[in-house]
Design an enzyme around this catalytic site. Structure first.
Site, mmCIF file in Angstrom:
data_model
loop_
_atom_site.group_PDB
_atom_site.id
_atom_site.type_symbol
_atom_site.label_atom_id
_atom_site.label_comp_id
_atom_site.label_asym_id
_atom_site.label_seq_id
_atom_site.Cartn_x
_atom_site.Cartn_y
_atom_site.Cartn_z
ATOM 1 N N ASP A 151 -5.216 3.010 6.091
ATOM 2 C CA ASP A 151 -6.041 3.181 7.286
ATOM 3 C C ASP A 151 -5.440 4.151 8.283
ATOM 4 O O ASP A 151 -4.234 4.430 8.273
ATOM 5 C CB ASP A 151 -6.203 1.830 7.987
ATOM 6 C CG ASP A 151 -4.885 1.343 8.582
ATOM 7 O OD1 ASP A 151 -3.910 1.184 7.818
ATOM 8 O OD2 ASP A 151 -4.816 1.157 9.816
ATOM 9 N N ASP B 138 6.916 3.728 3.764
ATOM 10 C CA ASP B 138 7.185 4.910 4.587
ATOM 11 C C ASP B 138 8.669 4.899 4.972
ATOM 12 O O ASP B 138 9.517 5.268 4.171
ATOM 13 C CB ASP B 138 6.243 4.841 5.792
ATOM 14 C CG ASP B 138 6.221 6.108 6.617
ATOM 15 O OD1 ASP B 138 6.597 7.166 6.095
ATOM 16 O OD2 ASP B 138 5.831 6.045 7.797
ATOM 17 N N ASP C 266 0.830 -1.189 0.000
ATOM 18 C CA ASP C 266 0.000 0.000 0.000
ATOM 19 C C ASP C 266 0.876 1.254 0.000
ATOM 20 O O ASP C 266 0.758 2.114 -0.844
ATOM 21 C CB ASP C 266 -0.975 -0.008 1.195
ATOM 22 C CG ASP C 266 -0.297 -0.249 2.544
ATOM 23 O OD1 ASP C 266 0.922 -0.508 2.592
ATOM 24 O OD2 ASP C 266 -1.009 -0.180 3.571
#
Ligand code: IMP
Ligand code: MG
Length: 195
Positions: A155, A100, A97
């Site tokens: 999310d 980071d 997704d």
């Protein structure tokens, strides 16, 4: 004041996913890949990507959890659910997704490399290049962003994954104080299909 703003609409995402699928298809040059989806954030991206890919492909799922030492990600990662397919001699693509710090992904790459795939590439919906700590290559990136995003699989503490677009949270402290603060996004606007 709104706590989130849409940064990529469902049309922006559909267009970009189609482009990524084209890039992946060219790269795979006729081989049947194994798409490795990292649960849970990437499942919505995976489901669109694998259909846009339009070639014979296998999918499999993996779940990992990272421990934090209290002050942030520690880089210590554990496999919670492993793949069902062997990777030996396969062209594997990790579908993520968002990348980071890169800690979870670099652990995953190291782990999967030991299984001798023919190739191992990374396809991420969002590449947060400014937060990168671990050294790694994202071979295919949908969008580059440095904001905290929700929706389309992403999310906030398990919430808001099924928003059909990507939105940036503009006040994380306020959302942390009231995690329900954005539920109105599910009702807003005249037609959800317009967003
Ligand atoms: P890292 O690359 O190991 O730091 O961790 C990546 C994971 O952090 C992703 O798989 C997400 O679960 C989470 N994450 C990082 N940035 C965001 C964001 O902007 N929105 C939602 N989840 C995020
Ligand atoms: Mg995640």
């Amino acid at each position: 004041m709104s706590l989130a703003e849409i940064v990529y609409t469902r049309q922006d995402i559909a267009r970009r996913v189609a482009e990524l699928a084209g890039e992946l298809r060219n790269d795979l040059s006729g081989e049947r890949p194994l798409l490795v989806s990292v649960l849970k954030g990437s499942v919505i991206f995976l489901s669109d990507l694998v259909r846009a890919l339009g070639i014979d492909a296998d999918i499999d799922f993996m779940s990992i959890s990272s421990y934090s030492a209290g002050t942030g990600p520690s880089g210590v990662v554990r496999i919670v659910k492993d793949l069902e397919h062997p990777l030996q001699d396969r062209h594997a693509v990790i579908v993520e997704d968002i990348v980071d710090t890169g800690f979870s992904l670099s652990y995953l790459i190291r782990t999967l490399e030991t299984r001798n795939p023919r190739s191992l590439k990374v396809c991420a919906l969002v590449d947060k290049t400014v937060s990168r700590i671990a050294e790694l290559d994202v071979d295919f990136a949908g969008f580059v962003s440095d904001r905290f995003l929700i929706g389309y699989g992403l999310d906030f503490h398990g919430r808001y994954r099924n928003l059909p677009y990507l939105a940036a949270v503009t006040n994380i402290a306020a959302l942390a104080a009231d995690p329900d603060a954005l539920v109105s996004l599910f009702q807003e606007g005249s037609s959800p299909a317009d967003r």
